[in-house]
Design a protein around this motif. Structure first.
Motif, PDB file in Angstrom:
ATOM      1  N   MET A 219       0.850  -1.194   0.000  1.00 10.84           N
ATOM      2  CA  MET A 219       0.000   0.000   0.000  1.00 10.84           C
ATOM      3  C   MET A 219       0.884   1.242   0.000  1.00 10.84           C
ATOM      4  N   THR A 220       1.492   1.513  -1.154  1.00 14.40           N
ATOM      5  CA  THR A 220       2.352   2.679  -1.322  1.00 14.40           C
ATOM      6  C   THR A 220       1.918   3.438  -2.565  1.00 14.40           C
ATOM      7  N   ILE A 221       2.386   4.668  -2.679  1.00 14.37           N
ATOM      8  CA  ILE A 221       2.028   5.496  -3.825  1.00 14.37           C
ATOM      9  C   ILE A 221       2.570   4.903  -5.118  1.00 14.37           C
ATOM     10  N   GLY A 222       3.760   4.328  -5.061  1.00 17.79           N
ATOM     11  CA  GLY A 222       4.370   3.776  -6.263  1.00 17.79           C
ATOM     12  C   GLY A 222       3.859   2.400  -6.659  1.00 17.79           C
ATOM     13  N   GLU A 223       3.080   1.758  -5.777  1.00 10.94           N
ATOM     14  CA  GLU A 223       2.595   0.408  -6.093  1.00 10.94           C
ATOM     15  C   GLU A 223       1.060   0.391  -6.155  1.00 10.94           C
ATOM     16  N   ALA A 224       0.388   0.146  -5.053  1.00  7.23           N
ATOM     17  CA  ALA A 224      -1.073   0.020  -5.082  1.00  7.23           C
ATOM     18  C   ALA A 224      -1.763   1.302  -5.544  1.00  7.23           C
ATOM     19  N   LEU A 225      -1.121   2.466  -5.316  1.00  8.14           N
ATOM     20  CA  LEU A 225      -1.741   3.750  -5.672  1.00  8.14           C
ATOM     21  C   LEU A 225      -1.201   4.347  -6.968  1.00  8.14           C
ATOM     22  N   LYS A 226      -0.437   3.599  -7.735  1.00  4.30           N
ATOM     23  CA  LYS A 226       0.235   4.185  -8.895  1.00  4.30           C
ATOM     24  C   LYS A 226      -0.736   4.733  -9.934  1.00  4.30           C
ATOM     25  N   ASP A 227      -1.953   4.207 -10.000  1.00  4.90           N
ATOM     26  CA  ASP A 227      -2.931   4.683 -10.983  1.00  4.90           C
ATOM     27  C   ASP A 227      -3.944   5.667 -10.386  1.00  4.90           C
ATOM     28  N   ASP A 228      -3.713   6.103  -9.157  1.00  2.90           N
ATOM     29  CA  ASP A 228      -4.678   6.964  -8.472  1.00  2.90           C
ATOM     30  C   ASP A 228      -4.079   8.294  -8.034  1.00  2.90           C
ATOM     31  N   LEU A 229      -3.007   8.696  -8.681  1.00  4.23           N
ATOM     32  CA  LEU A 229      -2.330   9.927  -8.274  1.00  4.23           C
ATOM     33  C   LEU A 229      -3.184  11.163  -8.504  1.00  4.23           C
ATOM     34  N   VAL A 230      -3.956  11.188  -9.575  1.00  2.00           N
ATOM     35  CA  VAL A 230      -4.783  12.366  -9.854  1.00  2.00           C
ATOM     36  C   VAL A 230      -5.767  12.596  -8.708  1.00  2.00           C
ATOM     37  N   ALA A 231      -6.410  11.521  -8.263  1.00  2.00           N
ATOM     38  CA  ALA A 231      -7.354  11.645  -7.150  1.00  2.00           C
ATOM     39  C   ALA A 231      -6.640  12.054  -5.866  1.00  2.00           C
ATOM     40  N   ILE A 401       2.854  14.324  -0.979  1.00  2.00           N
ATOM     41  CA  ILE A 401       2.986  13.104  -1.787  1.00  2.00           C
ATOM     42  C   ILE A 401       4.458  12.777  -2.037  1.00  2.00           C
ATOM     43  N   GLU A 402       5.249  13.792  -2.366  1.00  3.28           N
ATOM     44  CA  GLU A 402       6.682  13.555  -2.593  1.00  3.28           C
ATOM     45  C   GLU A 402       7.366  13.091  -1.311  1.00  3.28           C
ATOM     46  N   HIS A 403       6.953  13.658  -0.197  1.00  6.47           N
ATOM     47  CA  HIS A 403       7.505  13.237   1.091  1.00  6.47           C
ATOM     48  C   HIS A 403       7.155  11.780   1.382  1.00  6.47           C
ATOM     49  N   ARG A 404       5.923  11.400   1.080  1.00  4.82           N
ATOM     50  CA  ARG A 404       5.515  10.011   1.285  1.00  4.82           C
ATOM     51  C   ARG A 404       6.298   9.068   0.381  1.00  4.82           C
ATOM     52  N   LYS A 405       6.536   9.466  -0.832  1.00  5.04           N
ATOM     53  CA  LYS A 405       7.312   8.629  -1.750  1.00  5.04           C
ATOM     54  C   LYS A 405       8.715   8.379  -1.201  1.00  5.04           C
ATOM     55  N   ALA A 406       9.328   9.419  -0.637  1.00  7.56           N
ATOM     56  CA  ALA A 406      10.681   9.278  -0.088  1.00  7.56           C
ATOM     57  C   ALA A 406      10.683   8.331   1.106  1.00  7.56           C
ATOM     58  N   ILE A 407       9.690   8.462   1.974  1.00  6.87           N
ATOM     59  CA  ILE A 407       9.589   7.569   3.126  1.00  6.87           C
ATOM     60  C   ILE A 407       9.399   6.118   2.690  1.00  6.87           C
ATOM     61  N   GLU A 408       8.532   5.917   1.707  1.00 12.19           N
ATOM     62  CA  GLU A 408       8.254   4.557   1.241  1.00 12.19           C
ATOM     63  C   GLU A 408       9.450   3.955   0.524  1.00 12.19           C
ATOM     64  N   ALA A 409      10.227   4.785  -0.158  1.00 14.90           N
ATOM     65  CA  ALA A 409      11.429   4.279  -0.832  1.00 14.90           C
ATOM     66  C   ALA A 409      12.473   3.833   0.189  1.00 14.90           C
ATOM     67  N   SER A 410      12.521   4.491   1.328  1.00 13.48           N
ATOM     68  CA  SER A 410      13.502   4.136   2.357  1.00 13.48           C
ATOM     69  C   SER A 410      13.113   2.863   3.112  1.00 13.48           C
ATOM     70  N   GLN A 411      11.812   2.508   3.058  1.00 14.29           N
ATOM     71  CA  GLN A 411      11.276   1.311   3.724  1.00 14.29           C
ATOM     72  C   GLN A 411      11.615   1.279   5.217  1.00 14.29           C
ATOM     73  N   THR A 412      11.593   2.453   5.835  1.00 18.31           N
ATOM     74  CA  THR A 412      11.906   2.536   7.265  1.00 18.31           C
ATOM     75  C   THR A 412      10.665   2.696   8.124  1.00 18.31           C
ATOM     76  N   GLU A 413       9.522   2.943   7.516  1.00 17.08           N
ATOM     77  CA  GLU A 413       8.301   3.200   8.285  1.00 17.08           C
ATOM     78  C   GLU A 413       7.713   1.901   8.797  1.00 17.08           C
ATOM     79  N   LYS A 414       7.353   1.895  10.053  1.00 13.03           N
ATOM     80  CA  LYS A 414       6.772   0.705  10.699  1.00 13.03           C
ATOM     81  C   LYS A 414       5.431   1.056  11.330  1.00 13.03           C
ATOM     82  N   PHE A 415       4.636   0.027  11.556  1.00 12.30           N
ATOM     83  CA  PHE A 415       3.376   0.224  12.279  1.00 12.30           C
ATOM     84  C   PHE A 415       3.684   0.350  13.762  1.00 12.30           C
TER      85      PHE A 415
END
Length: 415
Positions: A219-231, A401-415
């Motif tokens: 569930m990241t912008i670059g994967e599950a959300l890649k086709d929903d950026l406009v919304a 959105i750009e900030h979220r992309k950077a966080i998701e690319a680093s794969q450091t975010e945890k629940f």
């Protein structure tokens, strides 16, 4: 456990109950700010806080054949007939077409002391805190044991009821089944393992229905959300950068930004789903009642009735109540226009369940008063965007959105 009343700030009300529980206090928003109304009458607006001079809805319910009306549509010509058809289609939602003020008053009379206290805890968070919540002493139940109980409950659910979950277990990203992830569903259900297990099963069922073949990927912008950026870029559903005073994330919603230009209602729902997933990771509130996300809807003066999207609001209601990994603990509907009060509001309240109605507050005031009112609920001006007069946060959805992309690319975010 007796309800512990906190200090009441100047101009604000923190407690919808007095200490005896016999004389409800009504939180009313009006042009002069929050006022305390004490009476021996049952609380008339606990399920539906509103301006004192709000025009009462008609006693009867509209009788509309919902099966004869399809999705709301104006077409190319907004003439009188098309507007009338639109209004009818808005009202023709669910078996009960609208929930009137009179019905809200009757429902408020049936709220138990426990329901009132729990609603107060959810709405005010740390500003109104019991010493113990939900019947569970968290100190004696470690997280690992609660998660183990939840896993055991998942095993007891029949296979035919958890088909989507079973298909997921071998294919989804491992983080989806870590203890921290399951803990978010426990928080949603008051640390009740059985209810949390049911919510987790429903989560995967709804996620598969909404995301289709992409439901298994991250569930990241670059994967599950890649086709929903406009919304996502519309900023219709925004996660504000600061938490409220109780450590809860705040969702800010502006109906007029949902234009449906270049995207579908389903795409907007996927964007909203993503925002709620991020909010679940940001929630720092204590477990128990009061833990969840705070929802602030701001109706700008340019908002039109035709910004209302039946599919989006139906989906949001269903997902919030049944499956999202974080619950909405309070809804603050700010500056609703006349058509909202008399058309959309009765429909929204009809679609909500009893729990949600008890946590819905309509602030029918001038824009300049909203920041002050919200601050009495622990949502400070330093949390609110500057679109609301008095808010100090300059929020840019594209930068978020750009900030979220950077966080998701680093794969450091945890629940």
């Amino acid at each position: 456990t007796p309800f512990v009343s906190p200090a009441v700030p100047e101009g604000g009300l923190l407690n919808p109950l007095d200490l005896s529980g016999n004389s409800p206090l009504c939180c009313v928003s009006n042009d002069s700010g929050l006022q305390v109304h004490q009476s021996n009458e049952p609380l008339p607006t606990m399920a539906n806080n509103q301006v004192a001079n709000h025009k009462e809805e008609a006693d009867g319910e509209a009788v509309i054949d919902a099966t004869s009306i399809d999705d709301c549509s104006l077409g190319d010509k907004a003439d009188e007939d098309s507007v009338t058809d639109y209004l009818l289609s808005v009202l023709a939602l669910s078996g009960r077409s609208k929930f009137t003020d009179k019905q809200a008053e009757e429902e408020a009379k049936t709220l138990t002391q426990k329901e009132r206290v729990e609603a107060c805890l959810d709405i005010y968070g740390n500003l109104a805190r019991e010493s113990k919540r939900s019947g569970i002493d968290i100190d004696t139940y470690t997280l690992s044991s609660l998660v183990a109980e939840m896993r055991a409950e998942l095993g007891l659910i029949p296979d035919d009821e958890k088909e989507a979950l079973m298909a997921t277990q071998m294919k989804a990203h491992p983080e989806e089944f870590q203890d921290g992830r399951l803990d978010t569903f426990l928080k949603c259900e008051g640390m009740n393992p059985k209810l949390a297990a049911k919510r987790f099963v429903q989560y995967w069922k709804n996620r598969r229905e909404l995301f289709g073949e992409k439901y298994l990927i991250r569930m990241t912008i670059g994967e599950a959300l890649k086709d929903d950026l406009v919304a996502l870029e519309t900023g219709f559903y925004r996660l504000l950068p600061k938490l409220d005073v109780s450590g809860r994330p705040v969702i800010f919603c502006v109906p007029s930004t949902h234009t449906r230009e270049g995207y579908t209602s389903e795409s907007q729902l996927r964007a909203m789903w993503y925002v709620m997933e991020v909010a679940a990771k940001k929630n720092k509130a204590q477990r128990g009642f009061g833990s969840g996300v705070v929802f602030v809807m701001f109706w700008k003066s340019d908002t039109s009735l035709f910004d209302y999207d039946r599919k989006v609001w139906d989906g949001m209601k269903t997902f919030e109540e049944n499956c999202w990994p974080i619950r909405t603990v309070s809804w603050h509907i700010c500056c609703p226009p006349a058509f909202c009060n008399h058309i959309i509001k009765p429909v929204m309240m009809a679609l909500k369940n009893r729990r949600s109605r008890a946590r819905s507050l309509f602030h029918d005031v001038q824009e300049n008063d909203i920041a002050e009112i919200l601050s009495t609920f622990g949502i400070g001006k330093d949390v609110l965007p500057d679109e609301i007069p008095g808010g100090t946060v300059r929020f840019d959805q594209s930068l978020w959105i750009e900030h979220r992309k950077a966080i998701e690319a680093s794969q450091t975010e945890k629940f």
